[in-house]
Design an enzyme around this catalytic site. Structure first.
Site, PDB file in Angstrom:
ATOM      1  N   ASP A 233       0.817  -1.219   0.000  1.00 21.57           N
ATOM      2  CA  ASP A 233       0.000   0.000   0.000  1.00 21.57           C
ATOM      3  C   ASP A 233       0.854   1.274   0.000  1.00 21.57           C
ATOM      4  O   ASP A 233       0.740   2.111   0.883  1.00 21.57           O
ATOM      5  CB  ASP A 233      -0.909  -0.050   1.243  1.00 21.57           C
ATOM      6  CG  ASP A 233      -1.806   1.156   1.378  1.00 21.57           C
ATOM      7  OD1 ASP A 233      -2.288   1.653   0.362  1.00 21.57           O
ATOM      8  OD2 ASP A 233      -2.002   1.607   2.532  1.00 21.57           O
TER       9      ASP A 233
ATOM     10  N   GLU B  94       3.802  -8.071   7.226  1.00 22.54           N
ATOM     11  CA  GLU B  94       2.513  -8.674   6.901  1.00 22.54           C
ATOM     12  C   GLU B  94       2.558  -9.766   5.838  1.00 22.54           C
ATOM     13  O   GLU B  94       1.843  -9.693   4.836  1.00 22.54           O
ATOM     14  CB  GLU B  94       1.520  -7.583   6.482  1.00 22.54           C
ATOM     15  CG  GLU B  94       1.219  -6.614   7.591  1.00 22.54           C
ATOM     16  CD  GLU B  94      -0.050  -5.813   7.367  1.00 22.54           C
ATOM     17  OE1 GLU B  94      -0.508  -5.737   6.224  1.00 22.54           O
ATOM     18  OE2 GLU B  94      -0.582  -5.264   8.348  1.00 22.54           O
TER      19      GLU B  94
ATOM     20  N   TYR C 106      -6.205  -3.336  13.052  1.00 18.99           N
ATOM     21  CA  TYR C 106      -7.118  -2.281  12.606  1.00 18.99           C
ATOM     22  C   TYR C 106      -8.546  -2.516  13.080  1.00 18.99           C
ATOM     23  O   TYR C 106      -9.499  -2.253  12.364  1.00 18.99           O
ATOM     24  CB  TYR C 106      -7.030  -2.142  11.081  1.00 18.99           C
ATOM     25  CG  TYR C 106      -5.702  -1.523  10.647  1.00 18.99           C
ATOM     26  CD1 TYR C 106      -5.534  -0.142  10.667  1.00 18.99           C
ATOM     27  CD2 TYR C 106      -4.612  -2.313  10.294  1.00 18.99           C
ATOM     28  CE1 TYR C 106      -4.322   0.435  10.309  1.00 18.99           C
ATOM     29  CE2 TYR C 106      -3.401  -1.742   9.940  1.00 18.99           C
ATOM     30  CZ  TYR C 106      -3.260  -0.373   9.951  1.00 18.99           C
ATOM     31  OH  TYR C 106      -2.061   0.206   9.605  1.00 18.99           O
TER      32      TYR C 106
ATOM     33  N   GLU D 112       1.352  -1.187  14.109  1.00 15.68           N
ATOM     34  CA  GLU D 112       0.440  -0.364  13.297  1.00 15.68           C
ATOM     35  C   GLU D 112      -0.932  -0.421  13.918  1.00 15.68           C
ATOM     36  O   GLU D 112      -1.389  -1.502  14.315  1.00 15.68           O
ATOM     37  CB  GLU D 112       0.310  -0.905  11.869  1.00 15.68           C
ATOM     38  CG  GLU D 112       1.462  -0.593  10.965  1.00 15.68           C
ATOM     39  CD  GLU D 112       1.248  -1.091   9.530  1.00 15.68           C
ATOM     40  OE1 GLU D 112       0.095  -1.164   9.078  1.00 15.68           O
ATOM     41  OE2 GLU D 112       2.251  -1.399   8.876  1.00 15.68           O
TER      42      GLU D 112
ATOM     43  N   TRP E  64      -0.225   4.131  12.834  1.00 14.94           N
ATOM     44  CA  TRP E  64       0.017   4.123  11.389  1.00 14.94           C
ATOM     45  C   TRP E  64      -0.750   5.290  10.817  1.00 14.94           C
ATOM     46  O   TRP E  64      -1.957   5.306  10.942  1.00 14.94           O
ATOM     47  CB  TRP E  64      -0.461   2.817  10.763  1.00 14.94           C
ATOM     48  CG  TRP E  64      -0.106   2.741   9.295  1.00 14.94           C
ATOM     49  CD1 TRP E  64      -0.951   2.938   8.237  1.00 14.94           C
ATOM     50  CD2 TRP E  64       1.181   2.456   8.748  1.00 14.94           C
ATOM     51  NE1 TRP E  64      -0.273   2.793   7.058  1.00 14.94           N
ATOM     52  CE2 TRP E  64       1.038   2.504   7.346  1.00 14.94           C
ATOM     53  CE3 TRP E  64       2.442   2.190   9.305  1.00 14.94           C
ATOM     54  CZ2 TRP E  64       2.121   2.275   6.478  1.00 14.94           C
ATOM     55  CZ3 TRP E  64       3.499   1.967   8.446  1.00 14.94           C
ATOM     56  CH2 TRP E  64       3.329   2.009   7.048  1.00 14.94           C
TER      57      TRP E  64
HETATM   58  C1  GCB Z   1      -1.209  -2.305   6.753  1.00 13.50           C
HETATM   59  C2  GCB Z   1       0.082  -2.200   6.032  1.00 13.50           C
HETATM   60  C3  GCB Z   1       0.378  -0.780   5.594  1.00 13.50           C
HETATM   61  C4  GCB Z   1      -0.882  -0.120   5.068  1.00 13.50           C
HETATM   62  C5  GCB Z   1      -1.906  -0.090   6.177  1.00 13.50           C
HETATM   63  C6  GCB Z   1      -3.231   0.548   5.729  1.00 13.50           C
HETATM   64  O1  GCB Z   1      -1.463  -3.243   7.459  1.00 13.50           O
HETATM   65  O2  GCB Z   1       1.153  -2.726   6.746  1.00 13.50           O
HETATM   66  O3  GCB Z   1       1.381  -0.814   4.621  1.00 13.50           O
HETATM   67  O4  GCB Z   1      -0.652   1.155   4.579  1.00 13.50           O
HETATM   68  O5  GCB Z   1      -2.183  -1.394   6.588  1.00 13.50           O
HETATM   69  O6  GCB Z   1      -3.417   1.734   5.930  1.00 13.50           O
HETATM   70  O7  GCB Z   1      -4.039  -0.154   5.155  1.00 13.50           O
END
Ligand code: GCB
Length: 598
Positions: free
Chosen positions: A175, A412, A469, A504, A549
């Site tokens: 991403d 990941e 998340y 993150e 993050w």
């Molecule tokens: C993640 C990734 C990161 C992405 C982030 C997102 O898990 O490690 O590279 O940018 O999620 O914002 O989706």
């Protein structure tokens, strides 16, 4: 590999500037003419330097060109071209002849040209750069599943293969935008022919005395290492210790330790002399260790406060941006952050040298992102050997930095569907990293949100690093449910008896979107998200840190989940604060670096 410096015996000529440039095609072509070429800035990604889709979305090779001279004064020296990062692979053509090639876009390589240049004559240099990513590169791309009008795309009726829309382009399995080109400096470096090839420094501290161990690698193994002199200089350039020989143990009484800011990140310098060569290596005296559920720096339990980052800025893309690096570190000081992860690739060496000086702790990550999706990647991807090379080069480059406290083998990957294959793949790398690092720092990798009960790799790393998340990609918009689910997961990790770092977590917030009742994409939601999740973290003693993050918004590929890039930054891409910055500034400035949790 040593960083290029000037000394009494060494010179460095920086090739930064405007070069000639041509876009190429999917396949490499030799004999490119630079008549009617474009102008391009080096170092910088090429993608955003000219506002056309051809530049921005280029697929395949591009060609950089410039000329240079080497003075006859250097006839008796060793002469190398040093490329700090050419993304993702490169061929070097000097005076019409290919003299080197390199795979991997985030680590330096050197090409010795001592015997192939003519002094005082114009030298013609072409750097050909390929941005293709696929199942044999790190980071990983899905080259063969580019926009496809057919059975690969649910919702679009299948057509015969012959009628399928196929245009080759890079399809990153990660991403962040696939910025490419000569992203970091190119330099012409001279050293004496007999030279200091490498230096490894380790330290141990007992009571008030530090033992510093040096291992100096010389240009030729048969050379008499008695000709090596090591002098340790303090920050005032006073000589504090001295030794002879390529393997030395030097004792310093009452040493000044390297400690994270706001304590003093004290740096000594090792002046290494061998024959006619002199090199100055800065180093810090500090120890790092994982003990039970704690992460100890200088024997004290450390709490990571900081963020995942990117090398990403307007116009330069992933190109070296020293001003931004300095600004980011200053912003970290202001908000009370003490650390970051070099997500998702090794950063420019200048950043680590800055963090050494500024006392910012770094988790150093390889570019191994995107190992997953589709078939079992451990059986179908061709990356293990390249991954080993990358780890070897990363540790060789960064091993002496006191700021680096842990290696992250990747981000990941698939670990849940093929747990045993994943275990074998990652544990070979884990053992390799431990065996290569003279300081034997902790080794980890960062796992994604998955069924953690099936994943057997994450729990066997030195530190459990998790990206989560809850409240964003899962249980979207419901922060109470998010905390409930996260708590259930943390009960699981508590049983593993390992330190856990939240590498993150976050929520997109588009700067300027406000809601009285926190709703997704608003600054209020981002703030509330962090407030609630952090309450959960604070109740767990084995959680050794929090890395939101991301530090700042960053550019990504186009996609229906991204509005002008990823907006999970605490700061905008231009480094203006979103509301959550105020929250973290208060929180982090009241959390000490050490002994936050009992
Ligand atoms: C993640 C990734 C990161 C992405 C982030 C997102 O898990 O490690 O590279 O940018 O999620 O914002 O989706």
């Amino acid at each position: 590999m040593l960083y290029p410096i000037m000394s009494e015996s060494r010179t460095v000529t920086d090739f930064s500037g405007i070069w000639d440039f041509k876009l190429g095609n999917e396949n490499y072509e030799s004999g490119i003419s630079f008549k009617d070429s474009d102008s391009i800035a080096v170092p910088a990604s090429y993608n955003d330097q000219k506002d056309t889709p051809e530049y921005r979305n280029h697929y395949g090779w591009v060609y950089y060109h410039r000329t240079f001279y080497v003075s006859e004064k250097f006839t008796n020296d060793r002469i190398v071209l040093r490329f700090d990062a050419v993304t993702h692979s490169a061929k070097i053509i000097l005076n019409g002849k290919e003299i080197a090639s390199h795979k991997g876009g985030f680590l330096p390589f050197e090409v010795e040209i001592t015997d192939i240049i003519d002094f005082d004559c114009e030298q013609d240099l072409i750097v050909a750069v390929d941005n293709k990513i696929n199942h044999s590169t790190l980071p990983v791309g899905n080259e063969n599943t580019t926009p496809f009008f057919g059975s690969d795309n649910p919702g679009i009726p299948s057509v015969e293969l012959g009628k399928a829309y196929k245009k080759k382009c890079n399809a990153p399995n990660f991403d962040f935008f696939n910025f490419a080109g000569i992203n970091r400096p190119v330099r012409l470096c001279t050293t004496p022919r007999e030279y200091i090839k490498d230096i490894a420094v380790t330290s141990s501290v007992n009571d008030n005395s530090a033992k510093i161990k040096f291992k100096i690698e010389l240009s030729s193994e048969n050379n008499n290492d008695k000709n090596v002199k090591i002098t340790i200089l303090d920050e005032d350039k006073n000589e504090v210790a001295f030794s002879n020989g390529a393997s030395a143990i030097i004792t310093i009484e009452n040493p000044n330790l390297w400690n994270p800011y706001p304590e003093r990140p004290y740096l000594y310098t090792a002046k290494v002399e061998y024959e006619n060569d002199i090199y100055y290596e800065p180093f810090g005296i500090r120890t790092v260790e994982v003990k039970d559920t704690q992460f100890l720096i200088n024997g004290k339990p450390f709490y990571f406060k900081g963020a995942g980052k990117h090398e990403d800025s307007p116009f330069s893309g992933r190109g070296l941006n020293l001003c931004l690096d300095v600004k980011d570190i200053n912003l970290m000081h202001i908000i009370g952050a003490n650390s970051f992860r070099t997500s998702h690739y090794p950063y420019a060496e200048e950043m680590y040298r800055l963090c050494d000086r500024e006392g910012i702790v770094v988790i150093d990550e390889t570019p191994a992102v995107g190992i997953g999706g589709g078939e079992n990647p451990y059986k179908t991807f061709n990356i293990h050997n390249h991954h080993k090379d990358v780890i070897t080069d990363l540790i060789s480059r960064d091993k002496n930095h006191p700021c680096v406290v842990m290696w992250s083998l990747g981000n990941e990957p698939e670990t849940q569907r093929y747990p045993n294959d994943a275990y074998d793949y990652w544990h070979e790398l884990y053992n390799l990293a431990h065996s290569l690092d003279p300081q034997n720092r902790p080794v980890t990798f960062v796992c994604c949100q998955n069924d953690y009960t099936k994943d057997i790799v994450t729990r066997t790393m030195d530190v459990v690093c998790i990206n989560r998340y809850y409240g964003w990609y899962n249980l979207s918009g419901d922060l109470n449910a998010a905390c409930y689910a996260f708590n259930i997961e943390l009960d699981f990790w508590q049983e593993q008896n390992k330190p856990v770092l939240l590498t993150e977590y976050g929520a997109d917030a588009v700067a300027g979107i406000h809601r009285n009742v926190a709703q997704m994409f608003s600054e209020e939601y981002q703030w509330e998200y962090y407030e609630k999740i952090n309450e959960v973290l604070d109740k767990r003693n084995f959680v050794i840190g929090e890395h939101p993050w991301n530090f700042a918004d960053f550019d990504t590929i186009d996609g229906c989940m991204r509005v002008g890039g990823n907006k999970k930054g605490l700061f905008t891409r231009e480094r203006n604060p979103k509301s959550a910055v105020r929250y973290f500034k208060n929180r982090w400035n009241s959390i000490p670096n050490f002994y936050y949790k009992k």
